[in-house]
Scaffold this motif. Structure first.
Motif, short mmCIF file in Angstrom:
data_model
loop_
_atom_site.label_atom_id
_atom_site.label_comp_id
_atom_site.label_asym_id
_atom_site.label_seq_id
_atom_site.Cartn_x
_atom_site.Cartn_y
_atom_site.Cartn_z
N ILE A 11 0.84 -1.20 0.00
CA ILE A 11 0.00 0.00 0.00
C ILE A 11 0.87 1.25 0.00
CG2 ILE A 11 -1.93 -1.11 1.17
CD1 ILE A 11 -1.07 0.43 3.74
N GLY A 12 0.33 2.31 -0.60
CA GLY A 12 0.91 3.62 -0.46
C GLY A 12 0.56 4.13 0.94
N LEU A 13 1.56 4.28 1.80
CA LEU A 13 1.32 4.55 3.21
C LEU A 13 1.02 6.02 3.46
CD1 LEU A 13 1.29 3.37 6.09
CD2 LEU A 13 3.72 3.95 6.22
N LYS A 14 -0.09 6.30 4.12
CA LYS A 14 -0.47 7.64 4.54
C LYS A 14 -0.45 7.71 6.07
CE LYS A 14 -1.12 8.59 0.26
NZ LYS A 14 -0.02 9.26 -0.46
N SER A 15 -0.28 8.91 6.59
CA SER A 15 -0.14 9.06 8.03
C SER A 15 -1.36 8.55 8.80
CB SER A 15 0.14 10.52 8.39
OG SER A 15 -0.91 11.37 7.95
N VAL A 16 -2.55 8.63 8.20
CA VAL A 16 -3.75 8.17 8.90
C VAL A 16 -3.75 6.66 9.11
CG1 VAL A 16 -5.19 10.08 8.13
CG2 VAL A 16 -5.04 8.02 6.71
N HIS A 17 -2.85 5.95 8.42
CA HIS A 17 -2.80 4.50 8.53
C HIS A 17 -1.54 4.01 9.25
CE1 HIS A 17 -5.48 4.63 4.71
NE2 HIS A 17 -6.23 4.61 5.80
N TYR A 18 -0.74 4.91 9.80
CA TYR A 18 0.47 4.49 10.52
C TYR A 18 0.13 3.46 11.59
CZ TYR A 18 3.37 8.42 8.74
OH TYR A 18 4.09 9.30 7.97
N SER A 19 -0.85 3.79 12.43
CA SER A 19 -1.16 2.90 13.55
C SER A 19 -1.74 1.58 13.08
CB SER A 19 -2.10 3.58 14.54
OG SER A 19 -3.32 3.94 13.90
N ASN A 20 -2.47 1.60 11.94
CA ASN A 20 -3.07 0.37 11.43
C ASN A 20 -2.01 -0.67 11.03
OD1 ASN A 20 -5.18 2.70 10.17
ND2 ASN A 20 -6.12 1.01 11.29
N VAL A 21 -0.98 -0.20 10.31
CA VAL A 21 0.02 -1.17 9.82
C VAL A 21 0.90 -1.70 10.95
CG1 VAL A 21 0.02 -0.19 7.49
CG2 VAL A 21 1.69 0.63 9.18
N LEU A 22 0.90 -1.01 12.09
CA LEU A 22 1.67 -1.49 13.24
C LEU A 22 0.80 -2.20 14.28
CD1 LEU A 22 4.13 1.49 13.81
CD2 LEU A 22 4.65 -0.75 12.81
N ASP A 23 -0.49 -2.29 14.00
CA ASP A 23 -1.41 -2.95 14.93
C ASP A 23 -1.12 -4.45 14.95
OD1 ASP A 23 -3.59 -3.98 16.35
OD2 ASP A 23 -4.97 -2.47 15.54
N GLU A 24 -0.82 -5.00 16.12
CA GLU A 24 -0.47 -6.41 16.24
C GLU A 24 -1.68 -7.29 16.51
OE1 GLU A 24 2.59 -6.68 19.16
OE2 GLU A 24 4.08 -5.66 17.91
N ASN A 25 -2.87 -6.73 16.49
CA ASN A 25 -4.09 -7.51 16.66
C ASN A 25 -4.19 -8.54 15.53
OD1 ASN A 25 -6.88 -8.39 16.56
ND2 ASN A 25 -7.34 -6.68 17.95
N ALA A 26 -4.45 -9.77 15.89
CA ALA A 26 -4.48 -10.86 14.91
C ALA A 26 -5.59 -10.67 13.88
CB ALA A 26 -4.66 -12.19 15.62
N ASP A 27 -6.61 -9.88 14.20
CA ASP A 27 -7.72 -9.67 13.27
C ASP A 27 -7.43 -8.58 12.23
OD1 ASP A 27 -9.24 -11.58 14.60
OD2 ASP A 27 -10.07 -10.11 15.99
N VAL A 28 -6.35 -7.86 12.39
CA VAL A 28 -6.02 -6.76 11.48
C VAL A 28 -5.19 -7.27 10.31
CG1 VAL A 28 -4.85 -4.54 11.25
CG2 VAL A 28 -6.11 -5.06 13.34
#
Length: 290
Positions: A11-28
């Protein structure tokens, strides 16, 4: 040592998704790799670098520059080149790319990726600028095929012939944007499938998929490369046509305007993985390291 880009969805990474890509939740869900515009990280520090440092520990990175202006008659943007070199030393991205375009002259900078003529003179000039970038970065780079809204009357070769000649002469590779093929082919009346079939898979180090806007005019449709929606069905068909012949390539979902929720973006990545999973077993699988 930089990691290579895997032949799967990024993905083209945007600041609004920083926390999403580092989320260690197994469902993410997570992409296989991420791409950023290095111009957004030209500052020396701050939150953006703290985030990118953490992300670079998890994901292979690609730097997609939008400001080198390699086609400018008076030469490339030296300031951007030096800043990108600093960022390459800092983050060791797997890939670096820019565009087959120009964005300024000796007096002005433009927020556009403007088309160049496909002539031998332009080819020699563009290859020379790429050589300067590759010498400074000490690595080969990729050049993205453009989205065009006009053609030059004095073009001496087709876009695909120009791209292949450029890759041979400069020793660079191609960032193959399939959405740009649909946009260009519609706007300047080219055969989309012939364009796809003309590209040598061996020069392709990364692929982009994106959405576009459509305007209807008396003269016919005009496609605007705004990266603000899901990938069109036509672009998906063209992508599938290419990878059926070329094999899997690192493929980015590019979304730069009207940024969606993370789940929407990852749904497009799921489509990439589905398409890659349907490639015939005998097709090669490519991942080019820098």
């Amino acid at each position: 040592m930089s990691r290579s880009l895997p032949p799967s969805g990024g993905i083209g990474l945007k600041s609004v998704h920083y926390s999403n890509v580092l989320d260690e939740n197994a469902d993410v869900k997570h992409p296989s790799w991420v791409e950023v515009h290095p111009q957004n990280y030209f500052g020396d520090g701050g939150p953006s670098h703290r985030w990118l440092t953490a992300i670079a520990e998890v994901y292979p990175l690609s730097f997609h520059s939008v400001g080198l202006s390699l086609g400018s008659a008076d030469g490339l943007n030296k300031y951007d080149l030096e800043k990108i070199a600093e960022l390459c030393d800092r983050y060791q991205p797997a890939m670096v790319s820019d565009h087959l375009s120009w964005s300024g002259n000796a007096h002005d900078r433009y927020p556009d990726l403007l088309p160049i003529p496909y002539t031998k003179e332009a080819l020699d000039h563009f290859a020379l600028q790429i050589g300067k970038v590759q010498d400074r970065l000490k690595r080969p780079i990729l050049i993205e095929n453009p989205s065009r809204y006009l053609s030059y009357r004095d073009d001496e070769m087709s876009e695909t012939d120009f791209i292949h000649a450029l890759c041979r002469q400069a020793g660079c590779g191609l960032l193959f944007d399939v959405n740009n093929v649909e946009v260009t082919a519609t706007n300047v009346d080219l055969d989309m499938e012939a364009y796809i079939d003309a590209i040598d898979p061996d020069i392709v180090g990364e692929m982009h998929l994106a959405g576009h806007a459509r305007e209807e005019h008396p003269s016919g449709p005009l496609l605007i490369d705004d990266h603000g929606s899901i990938v069109s069905e036509v672009t998906w068909r063209l992508y599938e046509r290419f990878i059926a012949r070329a094999g899997a390539k690192p493929t980015l979902i590019e979304w730069d305007t009207d940024i969606p929720e993370y789940d929407v973006l990852m749904a497009e990545v799921d489509k990439v993985e589905t398409a890659l999973g349907q490639i015939p077993m005998e097709a090669p699988r490519h991942a080019l390291a820098s």
